[in-house]
Design a protein around this motif. Sequence first.
Motif, PDB file in Angstrom:
ATOM      1  N   TYR A  24      59.343  26.180 -17.190  1.00  0.00           N
ATOM      2  CA  TYR A  24      58.810  25.030 -16.464  1.00  0.00           C
ATOM      3  C   TYR A  24      57.998  25.461 -15.250  1.00  0.00           C
ATOM      4  O   TYR A  24      56.970  24.851 -14.953  1.00  0.00           O
ATOM      5  N   VAL A  28      54.184  24.342 -14.759  1.00  0.00           N
ATOM      6  CA  VAL A  28      53.749  23.641 -13.550  1.00  0.00           C
ATOM      7  C   VAL A  28      52.619  24.412 -12.873  1.00  0.00           C
ATOM      8  O   VAL A  28      51.586  23.840 -12.519  1.00  0.00           O
ATOM      9  N   ASN A  32      48.414  23.080 -12.611  1.00  0.00           N
ATOM     10  CA  ASN A  32      47.781  22.723 -11.344  1.00  0.00           C
ATOM     11  C   ASN A  32      46.540  23.571 -11.131  1.00  0.00           C
ATOM     12  O   ASN A  32      46.425  24.658 -11.673  1.00  0.00           O
ATOM     13  N   VAL A  42      57.265  22.470  -6.318  1.00  0.00           N
ATOM     14  CA  VAL A  42      57.423  23.044  -7.658  1.00  0.00           C
ATOM     15  C   VAL A  42      58.869  22.860  -8.113  1.00  0.00           C
ATOM     16  O   VAL A  42      59.127  22.461  -9.254  1.00  0.00           O
ATOM     17  N   ARG A  45      59.394  19.330  -9.192  1.00  0.00           N
ATOM     18  CA  ARG A  45      58.800  19.079 -10.512  1.00  0.00           C
ATOM     19  C   ARG A  45      59.667  19.672 -11.611  1.00  0.00           C
ATOM     20  O   ARG A  45      59.874  19.066 -12.655  1.00  0.00           O
ATOM     21  N   ILE A 126      52.750  17.260 -17.855  1.00  0.00           N
ATOM     22  CA  ILE A 126      53.113  17.872 -16.581  1.00  0.00           C
ATOM     23  C   ILE A 126      51.967  17.721 -15.599  1.00  0.00           C
ATOM     24  O   ILE A 126      52.162  17.384 -14.433  1.00  0.00           O
ATOM     25  N   ASP A 127      50.737  17.940 -16.061  1.00  0.00           N
ATOM     26  CA  ASP A 127      49.568  17.798 -15.209  1.00  0.00           C
ATOM     27  C   ASP A 127      49.492  16.389 -14.660  1.00  0.00           C
ATOM     28  O   ASP A 127      49.241  16.175 -13.479  1.00  0.00           O
ATOM     29  N   THR A 129      51.973  14.380 -14.202  1.00  0.00           N
ATOM     30  CA  THR A 129      53.064  14.246 -13.251  1.00  0.00           C
ATOM     31  C   THR A 129      52.675  14.829 -11.906  1.00  0.00           C
ATOM     32  O   THR A 129      52.919  14.234 -10.861  1.00  0.00           O
ATOM     33  N   ILE A 130      52.044  15.980 -11.906  1.00  0.00           N
ATOM     34  CA  ILE A 130      51.638  16.625 -10.657  1.00  0.00           C
ATOM     35  C   ILE A 130      50.622  15.765  -9.928  1.00  0.00           C
ATOM     36  O   ILE A 130      50.727  15.543  -8.733  1.00  0.00           O
TER      37      ILE A 130
END
Length: 134
Positions: A24, A28, A32, A42, A45, A126-127, A129-130
């Motif tokens: 993960y 992450v 980013n 991080v 996340r 994930i992108d 989410t960031i």
Amino acid sequence: MSHSPPLDEMCELYEMLRRQRRCYVLLVVGANTTPPYPVRPVARRVTALLDAVPLSAATGDRYQNVYVSLIQTHLPRLAEADLITYNPDRKLIAPGPELPTALLVLRAAWAAYEPSHAAEWPLGEIDATIRSEP
């Protein structure tokens, strides 16, 4: 004759990918685009991804456990393998020179284990989410 990495380097990469928290972190960092990244966001996340909860719920003891394990164990190991760069004094993470290789391996494994969902690579999720984090 094609060049292939020595077996010990491949085994080291697979060793690094054995732990879900490390995977993960790599996802992450790979998602980013503005390094370096502070460890605390991080870790939040990673906690959210591990527990499948929104970032706002990635708090408390579980977050602290993830944060401590990252700074004490996982980030130094990933840095030793050149998957990330890690400044323990400033608590900053950036992509390492071997990160693209690890992301390729993770993507190949995703496609192998989830062939019907191969196009649904989690990096996009994930992108998103960031980018949605305040």
